[in-house]
Design a protein around this motif. Structure first.
Motif, PDB file in Angstrom:
ATOM      1  N   ARG A 299       0.856  -1.197   0.000  1.00  0.00           N
ATOM      2  CA  ARG A 299       0.000   0.000   0.000  1.00  0.00           C
ATOM      3  C   ARG A 299       0.881   1.232   0.000  1.00  0.00           C
ATOM      4  NH1 ARG A 299      -4.955   1.564   0.223  1.00  0.00           N
ATOM      5  NH2 ARG A 299      -5.751  -0.563   0.347  1.00  0.00           N
ATOM      6  N   ILE A 304      -1.881   1.445  -4.613  1.00  0.00           N
ATOM      7  CA  ILE A 304      -1.053   0.268  -4.378  1.00  0.00           C
ATOM      8  C   ILE A 304       0.210   0.423  -5.213  1.00  0.00           C
ATOM      9  CG2 ILE A 304      -0.892  -2.236  -4.516  1.00  0.00           C
ATOM     10  CD1 ILE A 304      -3.001  -1.225  -2.547  1.00  0.00           C
ATOM     11  N   PRO A 320      -6.477   0.188  -6.035  1.00  0.00           N
ATOM     12  CA  PRO A 320      -6.848  -1.142  -5.526  1.00  0.00           C
ATOM     13  C   PRO A 320      -7.755  -1.892  -6.495  1.00  0.00           C
ATOM     14  CG  PRO A 320      -6.984   0.489  -3.771  1.00  0.00           C
ATOM     15  CD  PRO A 320      -6.723   1.244  -5.045  1.00  0.00           C
TER      16      PRO A 320
END
Length: 348
Positions: A299, A304, A320
């Motif tokens: 993260r 991400i 994500p």
């Protein structure tokens, strides 16, 4: 108008296995941030300027044209804010700030008047009688700054001045510190690991690695054109060195189309957010496209960060949702590409 040079130094410190050799000039009223990885020599440079670490032969420090490297630390016109502030725990905020003027020969009443003026300037007049244990982190930082400035230094040294603060306090104190530094007419040298502190507080960045300068310039100049992997990571860019031939730069067999026209050794840089990932090879031009293997997923803020390994290693920032849609996981083979308009090249 060009400002006069307040600090002109050649800092040479020799230790077994390490040598610091740093030319450093800072104009009056200018804030210079020293950046670099651990062990680069930043703290050694600061200690040498303060007189806490001796210079080797050939080293020199001049403040406003006067040599100071031959003076003991207590006689140098230098103020210093340490990372942990090092306030005297048994003294009030007022007497902490008055300590410097007292050491310079001022009487007790005069030193306390000077201290009261500085506490008012940093917004802590109502905390003059407080002991350090009763101050918040931000208040202690401001007392340390007032103590450093109360001796009327010509050189102000800041060693990670915001590192001990929590994120919320850091945001507030950073803007306050910038205003105080803007009012200081001497030279300021700041050491920090935080790129945001450097970008907000400093007029100029000096990046050192292994005891030597590898890049310097305004925050904008350094951020746009990093010249080492450390600087690229600092400003959040992928950076490669390749060979340019007109509008193309070849890096490890990967050909990048770029907006600039160059010839010879060149750097190519682009943001992780500019990298697009595909499960299969996309149609179209083969330029700015390479196959890679995912070797890490983490993260990164709201996105991400994907670590890519291949002919060139890279970071890619994706949502994500993209991770789920593309089933991005360590070991997965993917294709990576970046638009030419988001790929910047400059001479190496």
């Amino acid at each position: 108008m060009t400002r006069p040079t307040a600090l002109d130094a050649r800092l040479i410190v020799a230790r077994p296995g390490f040598t610091l050799d740093l030319d450093l000039q800072v104009a009056a009223g200018e804030v210079v941030a020293l950046l670099g990885p651990n062990g680069a020599g930043k703290t050694t440079a600061l200690r040498a300027l303060a007189g806490l670490t001796p210079l080797a032969e050939g080293g020199r420090i001049r403040l406003d044209g006067h040599p100071t490297h031959t003076l003991p630390a207590e006689r140098r016109p230098v103020g210093m804010v340490f990372q942990d502030y090092l306030l005297f725990p048994h003294l009030s905020a007022l007497d902490n700030v008055a300590f410097g003027p007292r050491c310079q020969g001022a009487g007790r009443a005069e030193a306390r008047r000077t201290a009261a003026t500085w506490l008012e300037r940093v917004g802590l007049a109502e905390h003059a009688s407080a002991k350090p244990r009763h101050l918040s982190g931000g208040q202690a930082q401001r007392v340390a700054l007032a103590r450093a400035l109360a001796v009327r230094p010509r050189l102000l040294l800041l060693d990670e001045p915001l590192a001990a603060l929590d994120a919320h306090t850091r945001l507030e104190i950073r803007s306050q510190l910038r205003r105080h530094l803007a009012d200081f007419d001497g030279a300021t040298v700041l050491v920090t690991h935080d790129p945001l502190d450097a970008m907000v507080l400093a007029d100029r960045l000096v990046v050192i690695e292994n005891g030597s300068v590898v890049q310097q310039g305004t925050p904008g100049e350094v951020g746009r054109r990093p010249r080492t992997d450390y600087v690229a990571r600092l400003v959040g860019l992928n950076l490669y060195r390749g060979h340019a031939d007109g509008p193309r730069v070849t890096v490890e067999g990967v050909q990048f189309s770029v907006a600039e026209r160059l010839d010879g050794p060149a750097f190519v840089a682009f943001a992780p957010s500019a990298v697009a990932l595909y499960r299969s090879r996309p149609d179209g031009s083969p330029r700015n496209l390479w196959e890679a293997v995912i070797d890490g997923v983490e993260r990164h803020g709201d996105n991400i960060r994907i670590h890519l390994d291949g002919p060139i290693s890279a970071f890619a920032d994706v949502t994500p949702a993209a991770v789920a849609d593309l089933d991005l996981a360590p070991g997965r083979r993917v294709w990576a590409s970046v638009k030419a308009t988001e790929t910047h090249a400059y001479p190496a």
